[in-house]
Design a protein around this motif. Structure first.
Motif, PDB file in Angstrom:
ATOM      1  N   GLY A 488     109.341  67.685  45.327  1.00 47.40           N
ATOM      2  CA  GLY A 488     109.297  67.798  43.864  1.00 47.40           C
ATOM      3  C   GLY A 488     108.764  66.523  43.246  1.00 47.40           C
ATOM      4  O   GLY A 488     107.906  66.564  42.359  1.00 47.40           O
ATOM      5  N   ALA A 489     109.215  65.418  43.774  1.00 49.95           N
ATOM      6  CA  ALA A 489     108.824  64.121  43.223  1.00 49.95           C
ATOM      7  C   ALA A 489     107.340  63.843  43.400  1.00 49.95           C
ATOM      8  O   ALA A 489     106.722  63.131  42.628  1.00 49.95           O
ATOM      9  N   LEU A 490     106.731  64.457  44.420  1.00 50.13           N
ATOM     10  CA  LEU A 490     105.317  64.213  44.708  1.00 50.13           C
ATOM     11  C   LEU A 490     104.392  64.676  43.599  1.00 50.13           C
ATOM     12  O   LEU A 490     103.229  64.319  43.545  1.00 50.13           O
ATOM     13  N   GLU A 491     104.924  65.526  42.737  1.00 51.22           N
ATOM     14  CA  GLU A 491     104.097  66.056  41.659  1.00 51.22           C
ATOM     15  C   GLU A 491     103.741  64.989  40.619  1.00 51.22           C
ATOM     16  O   GLU A 491     102.889  65.204  39.773  1.00 51.22           O
ATOM     17  N   SER A 492     104.352  63.845  40.673  1.00 53.84           N
ATOM     18  CA  SER A 492     104.102  62.819  39.631  1.00 53.84           C
ATOM     19  C   SER A 492     102.656  62.320  39.678  1.00 53.84           C
ATOM     20  O   SER A 492     101.969  62.464  40.686  1.00 53.84           O
ATOM     21  N   THR A 493     102.192  61.721  38.545  1.00 53.70           N
ATOM     22  CA  THR A 493     100.790  61.295  38.415  1.00 53.70           C
ATOM     23  C   THR A 493     100.437  60.210  39.403  1.00 53.70           C
ATOM     24  O   THR A 493      99.329  60.184  39.941  1.00 53.70           O
ATOM     25  N   GLU A 494     101.373  59.312  39.599  1.00 53.96           N
ATOM     26  CA  GLU A 494     101.108  58.218  40.540  1.00 53.96           C
ATOM     27  C   GLU A 494     100.755  58.784  41.904  1.00 53.96           C
ATOM     28  O   GLU A 494      99.799  58.367  42.552  1.00 53.96           O
ATOM     29  N   ILE A 495     101.523  59.775  42.253  1.00 51.57           N
ATOM     30  CA  ILE A 495     101.291  60.417  43.546  1.00 51.57           C
ATOM     31  C   ILE A 495      99.914  61.042  43.574  1.00 51.57           C
ATOM     32  O   ILE A 495      99.179  60.974  44.556  1.00 51.57           O
ATOM     33  N   ASN A 496      99.532  61.671  42.442  1.00 52.21           N
ATOM     34  CA  ASN A 496      98.203  62.285  42.369  1.00 52.21           C
ATOM     35  C   ASN A 496      97.103  61.269  42.610  1.00 52.21           C
ATOM     36  O   ASN A 496      96.131  61.542  43.306  1.00 52.21           O
ATOM     37  N   GLU A 497      97.272  60.100  41.982  1.00 51.81           N
ATOM     38  CA  GLU A 497      96.282  59.039  42.189  1.00 51.81           C
ATOM     39  C   GLU A 497      96.177  58.678  43.666  1.00 51.81           C
ATOM     40  O   GLU A 497      95.096  58.563  44.230  1.00 51.81           O
ATOM     41  N   PHE A 498      97.339  58.542  44.235  1.00 48.55           N
ATOM     42  CA  PHE A 498      97.368  58.215  45.666  1.00 48.55           C
ATOM     43  C   PHE A 498      96.649  59.276  46.476  1.00 48.55           C
ATOM     44  O   PHE A 498      95.892  58.979  47.388  1.00 48.55           O
ATOM     45  N   LYS A 499      96.875  60.542  46.067  1.00 45.71           N
ATOM     46  CA  LYS A 499      96.226  61.651  46.780  1.00 45.71           C
ATOM     47  C   LYS A 499      94.723  61.532  46.716  1.00 45.71           C
ATOM     48  O   LYS A 499      94.021  61.711  47.723  1.00 45.71           O
ATOM     49  N   LYS A 500      94.257  61.231  45.474  1.00 42.73           N
ATOM     50  CA  LYS A 500      92.811  61.088  45.289  1.00 42.73           C
ATOM     51  C   LYS A 500      92.266  59.986  46.195  1.00 42.73           C
ATOM     52  O   LYS A 500      91.246  60.149  46.878  1.00 42.73           O
ATOM     53  N   LEU A 501      92.962  58.857  46.127  1.00 46.41           N
ATOM     54  CA  LEU A 501      92.569  57.717  46.966  1.00 46.41           C
ATOM     55  C   LEU A 501      92.489  58.135  48.436  1.00 46.41           C
ATOM     56  O   LEU A 501      91.531  57.822  49.145  1.00 46.41           O
ATOM     57  N   LEU A 502      93.524  58.864  48.790  1.00 49.22           N
ATOM     58  CA  LEU A 502      93.608  59.307  50.189  1.00 49.22           C
ATOM     59  C   LEU A 502      92.429  60.194  50.554  1.00 49.22           C
ATOM     60  O   LEU A 502      91.795  60.034  51.613  1.00 49.22           O
ATOM     61  N   GLN A 503      92.091  61.105  49.612  1.00 47.31           N
ATOM     62  CA  GLN A 503      90.952  61.995  49.854  1.00 47.31           C
ATOM     63  C   GLN A 503      89.674  61.191  50.024  1.00 47.31           C
ATOM     64  O   GLN A 503      88.869  61.447  50.930  1.00 47.31           O
ATOM     65  N   ASN A 504      89.531  60.214  49.076  1.00 45.71           N
ATOM     66  CA  ASN A 504      88.357  59.330  49.130  1.00 45.71           C
ATOM     67  C   ASN A 504      88.249  58.656  50.491  1.00 45.71           C
ATOM     68  O   ASN A 504      87.194  58.657  51.128  1.00 45.71           O
TER      69      ASN A 504
END
Ligand code: ADP
Ligand code: MG
Length: 878
Positions: A488-504
C-alpha cells in the motif's frame, strides 16, 4: 536338618547381613532367646501348650486359639526365632469292620484333649500317658484339624516363612483323609490341602503376588510328577550356598483360583492311583508331596530389609528394588508307617521292601538324631529326608499330624506312631523369613517408569513443536500483513519517482548489455581473423624457410660457378699471356735456328716465324719430321727446333699431330740424351699439350711416363720448365685426373720443385691449381668423393710453404689451388693439420685479387670444420 544342631548350639553374638541373594540371615542367639521367652513361646521341652502365645494376628482369617504351631509377632517376623516342630495326634473313628471285630473291646487309646494328653493302654488296668501339642479326637472336625494343625503354618508361609504339614501313621488311619480330601460333595470334609489353598488365595493380592504348585510322588526313591506322570525321574537340586532344595524338573502350575487347584489335586490323585496300579503297589506305599510356592511383594515399611536400610538416601529409596517374600508350603502325605513285612503287601522282594521303606526309616533316623541332638543327622540317606531338610531342623515352621486308629489289634503300630510323634516334638527349627530384593520387578518397574517418562517427553516435545508451529504461522501471518501494508505504501509519489528511475536504469543497463554483446561478437570475429592470419603467417614462414634453403643452395651453386668463372678468367689471362709469349718464342726460335751456337736463354729457343713458315713450305712437314730421326745430332737439333717453332703456332698443331709429329717428338725425348733436344722437344710437346685432344694422345702414347722420367732426370731449369708446363697442361684435363696420379704425374710435378727456378715453380703451381680445379669440379658434379689426390700425394706442405711466395705467378696459382681444396669438407682436416687454414685466412684478408679474396672468405665462413677450428683458436672470424 543338618544345620539345626549347630544353630541350637550356636555361639553368642549378633550379626546381621544381606546374603548374595538378598535373604536376610539373623544369628543373634541370645537376643532371639530373650525375644522368644518374652513372647511366652512354647517351651520345646514342655508338652503344655500356651494358647496365649498363639493369638491370631490382625487378619480376621488368622488362626484362632488352640493352634499348635505358634505364630510369630510382627517384631519377630524379621528375626529368626526358635520354632519347635508341633505335633498333633488324631484318632480315627472306628470303621465298620472294627465296630464289628472289636465290638466288645475298648480302644487301645484314651484321649484327654483338654489336657492334650493321650493314654495308650498297656492292658486293662495300666496305660502310658503322652502329651502332644494337640490331641484330636475321633470327633474332631476337618475344619478344626486344619485350624490347629495347618493354619499357623499357612499364615507363616503367607508371611514369608517356609512351612511343612506332614501326616504320619499306619495305613488306613486317615492321613489322606486329613490332608487330601477334596470335599467336593461334602464341603466340611475338605482336607488341609484344599483349605490351605483357600486361605492362601484369599490372602494374596492377585496383582502383586503369585501362587504356584507342584505335586509329586516319591516311591522307591524315585520322584514322579503327579501333574505330568511321564515325568518320572525328577532330581533334587540343592543350592550349595543356602542348602535350599528345589525340583527344577517338576511341573510348576500357577494357581489363580481354587477350582484350578482342586482340579489339579484330583488329577494328581488319579495319576497317583494309575501309577501305583502300574507299579503293582498301593498308594499307601508311596509318599505324596504337594509343594505350594507363595511369592508376595510387600510394602517397604513392613520389610525387615527396609528396617535395615531406614536411613538410605532419597535417590537410593527411589531405586530401591521392591521386596518379595517367598514362602514355601510343603504338605506331605507319607506312606504307611507300618513295617512292610507286616503290611501284608505281596509280590515284593526283600530288596524292594527295603527300598520302599528306605525314605520313611531314614526320616525316623533323622528325627531321632535331631531329637537327641546327635552331631550327625543322616539327611542324605534318602530322597525324602533331602526334600524335608528344611522341615526338620531347618528354617521351616513344621506341623506333624500323627494319625492313629482305635483298634487294639494294631496297638503295636499305634504305639510306634505315638513314639515317632513324641520324638518329633523334640525337633527344633530356626524359623527364618524368606525375604529378598526383587530386582526383576525393579527392572520391570523402572522399564514402566522409563516408558512413562519417554511418553511424557514425547508428549512435551509434541506440545513444544505445536507451539513452534503456531508461533511460525503467527509470524508468517504478521509478515504477510506487513507486506501488504508495504505494498500500500508503495503507491506514494516518492516511490513512483524511484520506479521511474529504476525503469530508466533498466533501459540503460539493457543498452549497455547489447553494446557489450556487440563488442563480444566483434572480439570473436577479430579472434577468428587473427587465427586465420597466424595460420597464414605460419604458411608464409614455411615458404620463407623453403625459399631460404633454396637460396642457400643457389648461393652454393653461385659460389661454384664463381670459382669456375674465376678459373676461366684466369685461364683466359694465361692463354693471353701464352699467346704473347708464343709470339716471343717463335721469334726467339727463328733466332735460334739461325744461330746454332745459341745460348740457353729462352728468347733464343725459338726461330723466326716467317722464315719458319718458309722452311715449312719448302721442305714439307713430313720431311721435317723425318729429320727428327736423322743420324746426325745437329740435324736432329735443328729439326726439333723447327718442329717446336711450328708447334708454337696453334694453326700448325693439328697438322703436326696428324703427320705423326707428336709420336716423333715423344720418341726423340725418350731416346735422346742431348739436353738441347730434350728441352726443345719438351717445349714442343708442351705447346701441343695445350689442346685437349692432344693431351689425351700424349697420355695414351706413354707421354706422361716419359715426361715424369725427364722431370726426374733433367737438371736444366728450362727443360724442367717445359716438362712442368706440359704436365701442368695435362693437369687441366678432367678426364686425366686418375691417370696423372696413377702414372706418377703429380709426384713428378712436385719432384721438380727441387729446382728452385721461379719459372719451374710457377709451372708446378699452375699444374697444382689446374688439378685442384678439376677435382673441385668433380666434387661439385658428384663424381669424386674422397679427399684430394694432391693431398694424398703429399702436395700440401709445399703448397702451404709457397702460398705466400714472392713471385706473384706462383702465389696466385697456389692461392687459387688452396681455395679449390678448401671448397670441400673432406679436405678440411688435412688442411687444418697442414696449417693451410692460416694461409686461407691471410688470403681472405690480404689477397690483391678481389675474386680470390672473396672466394677464400666465403670458403672459411661456409666450412663447419674451419669454423670450429677458428672458434677453438679463438680467432674472431666472421
Ligand atoms: P490312610 O491314608 O492313612 O491310609 P485313609 O485316609 O485312606 O487312611 O483312611 C482310611 C479310611 O478311614 C477311609 O475310608 C477314610 O474315609 C476313613 N477315615 C479316616 N479318618 C477318618 C475320620 N476322621 N472320620 C471318618 N472316617 C475316617
Ligand atoms: Mg492314604
Amino acid at each position: 536338618m543338618a544345620s539345626s544342631n549347630s544353630h541350637r548350639n550356636g555361639g553368642v553374638g549378633y550379626t546381621s547381613s544381606i546374603t548374595s541373594n538378598g535373604t536376610k540371615v539373623i544369628t543373634d542367639r541370645q537376643q532371639q532367646q530373650q525375644l522368644f521367652s518374652s513372647l511366652n513361646s512354647i517351651n520345646p521341652k514342655s508338652s503344655t501348650t500356651s494358647s496365649s502365645s498363639l493369638k491370631p494376628k490382625s487378619s480376621l482369617r488368622r488362626s484362632s486359639t488352640g493352634s499348635i504351631a505358634g505364630s510369630a509377632t510382627a517384631k519377630d517376623e524379621s528375626r529368626g526365632v526358635r520354632g519347635r516342630v508341633r505335633v498333633a495326634v488324631r484318632l480315627r473313628p472306628r470303621n465298620a469292620e472294627e465296630a464289628v471285630a472289636d465290638a466288645d473291646m475298648p480302644d487301645c487309646v484314651e484321649l484327654q484333649p483338654e489336657l492334650k494328653r493321650l493314654k495308650l493302654r498297656r492292658n486293662n488296668w495300666d496305660s502310658d500317658t503322652f502329651e502332644f501339642d494337640e490331641v484330636l479326637t475321633e470327633f474332631a472336625s476337618q475344619k478344626r484339624v486344619y485350624e490347629v494343625v495347618a493354619k499357623p503354618v499357612v499364615e507363616g508361609v503367607l508371611d514369608g516363612y517356609n512351612g511343612t504339614v506332614m501326616a504320619y501313621g499306619q495305613t488306613g488311619t486317615g492321613k489322606t483323609y486329613t490332608l487330601a480330601r477334596l470335599g467336593e460333595e461334602d464341603k466340611s470334609a475338605r482336607g488341609i490341602m484344599v483349605r490351605a489353598l483357600e486361605d492362601i488365595l484369599a490372602e494374596i493380592s492377585p496383582e502383586t503376588d503369585s501362587v504356584s504348585i507342584s505335586y509329586l510322588q516319591l516311591y522307591m526313591e524315585t520322584i514322579q510328577d503327579l501333574l505330568q506322570p511321564t515325568n518320572d525321574r525328577i532330581s533334587i537340586i540343592e543350592d550349595p550356598k543356602t542348602g535350599d532344595v528345589s525340583l527344577p524338573g517338576a511341573t510348576l502350575v500357577e494357581i489363580k483360583d481354587q477350582k484350578t487347584f482342586v482340579d489339579l489335586l484330583s488329577l494328581g490323585e488319579a495319576h497317583r492311583f494309575a501309577a501305583n496300579t502300574k507299579l503293582n503297589t498301593e498308594s499307601s506305599r508311596s509318599h505324596a508331596i504337594l509343594m505350594v510356592n507363595v511369592k508376595r511383594s510387600i510394602k517397604g515399611k513392613d520389610s525387615a530389609l527396609s528396617v535395615e536400610n531406614g536411613n538410605a538416601s532419597h535417590a537410593a529409596k527411589i531405586l530401591k528394588p521392591p521386596i518379595v517374600r517367598r514362602g514355601k508350603l510343603v504338605i506331605v502325605d507319607l506312606a504307611g508307617s507300618e513295617r512292610i513285612d507286616k503290611s501284608g503287601s505281596e509280590g515284593h522282594t526283600l530288596e524292594e521292601a527295603k527300598s520302599i521303606n528306605l525314605s520313611l526309616s531314614a526320616l525316623g533316623k533323622c528325627i531321632n538324631a535331631l531329637a537327641e541332638n546327635s552331631p550327625h543327622v543322616p539327611v542324605r540317606d534318602s530322597k525324602l529326608t533331602r526334600l524335608l531338610r528344611d522341615s526338620f531342623g531347618g528354617t521351616a515352621r513344621t506341623s506333624l499330624i500323627v494319625t492313629i486308629g482305635p483298634s487294639p489289634q494294631h496297638r503295636g503300630e499305634t504305639a510306634s506312631t505315638i513314639m515317632f510323634g513324641q520324638r518329633a516334638m523334640k525337633v527344633e527349627n530356626m524359623l527364618k523369613i524368606k525375604e529378598e530384593f526383587d530386582y526383576k520387578s525393579l527392572s520391570r518397574r523402572l522399564d514402566i517408569q522409563l516408558d512413562k517418562l519417554i511418553a511424557e517427553n514425547e508428549r512435551q516435545q509434541k506440545t513444544f513443536q505445536d507451539e513452534i508451529q503456531r508461533i511460525a504461522s503467527e509470524a508468517q501471518k504478521r509478515i504477510a500483513e506487513v507486506e501488504s501494508n508495504c505494498a500500500g505504501a508503495l503507491e506514494s509519489t516518492e516511490i513512483n519517482e524511484f520506479k521511474k528511475l529504476l525503469q530508466n536504469e533498466t533501459l540503460l543497463r539493457r543498452a549497455a548489455e547489447e553494446e557489450i554483446s556487440g563488442l563480444r561478437n566483434e572480439v570473436a570475429q577479430w579472434k577468428r581473423l587473427e587465427a586465420a592470419k597466424s595460420s597464414e603467417i605460419l604458411k608464409l614462414r614455411k615458404l620463407l624457410e623453403d625459399e631460404s634453403q633454396e637460396k642457400a643452395k643457389l648461393e652454393e651453386e653461385i659460389a661454384a660457378l664463381q670459382s669456375q668463372l674465376l678459373q676461366l678468367s684466369y685461364e683466359a689471362d694465361e692463354t693471353r699471356r701464352n699467346l704473347d709469349k708464343g709470339e716471343m718464342a717463335k721469334l726467339s726460335g727463328d733466332l735460334d735456328s739461325l744461330l746454332p751456337q745459341s745460348n740457353h736463354q729462352s728468347s733464343r729457343d725459338f726461330a723466326d716465324g716467317a722464315s719458319m713458315a718458309k722452311l715449312f713450305e719448302q721442305v714439307g712437314l713430313q720431311k721435317i719430321l723425318s729429320l727428327l730421326e736423322a743420324d746426325d745430332a745437329d740435324v736432329r737439333i735443328h729439326a726439333v727446333k723447327v718442329v717446336a717453332n711450328l708447334a708454337a703456332e696453334e694453326s700448325n698443331q693439328e697438322r703436326i699431330v696428324e703427320a705423326g709429329g707428336l709420336t716423333s717428338l715423344l720418341m726423340l725425348l725418350r731416346s735422346s740424351d742431348d739436353e738441347t733436344i730434350q728441352r726443345v722437344a719438351a717445349g714442343a710437346i708442351a705447346n701441343l699439350a695445350m689442346s685437349e685432344t692432344n693431351q689425351e694422345l700424349i697420355v695414351s702414347q706413354g707421354g706422361l711416363e716419359l715426361l715424369s722420367t725427364t722431370a726426374a732426370n733433367a737438371n736444366d731449369p728450362q727443360t724442367l720448365r717445359m716438362v712442368a708446363g706440359a704436365i701442368a697442361n695435362l693437369c687441366g684435363n678432367d678426364k686425366l685426373q686418375m691417370k696423372l696420379r696413377g702414372e706418377g704425374g703429380i709426384k713428378a710435378l712436385l719432384g721438380m720443385v727441387r729446382c728452385r727456378h721461379p719459372d719451374v715453380l710457377a709451372q708446378v703451381a699452375r699444374g697444382i691449381a689446374n688439378f685442384a680445379k678439376c677435382e673441385s669440379r668433380a666434387f661439385t658434379q658428384g663424381t669424386k668423393m674422397g679427399r684430394s689426390l694432391l693431398i694424398e700425394d703429399g702436395a700440401l706442405p709445399w703448397i702451404v710453404q709457397n702460398a705466400n711466395n714472392e713471385a706473384s705467378p706462383i702465389r696466385r696459382h697456389i692461392e687459387l689451388a688452396l681455395c679449390h681444396l678448401a671448397q670441400h669438407e673432406v679436405n678440411a682436416k688435412d688442411m687444418i693439420t697442414a696449417r693451410a687454414l692460416w694461409e686461407l685466412v691471410r688470403i681472405s684478408r690480404d689477397c690483391s685479387r678481389d675474386d680470390i679474396r672473396n672466394l677464400a672468405h666465403k670458403t672459411l665462413t661456409h666450412s663447419p670444420a674451419f669454423q670450429v677450428e677458428l672458434r677453438r683458436l679463438r680467432i674472431d672470424y666472421g
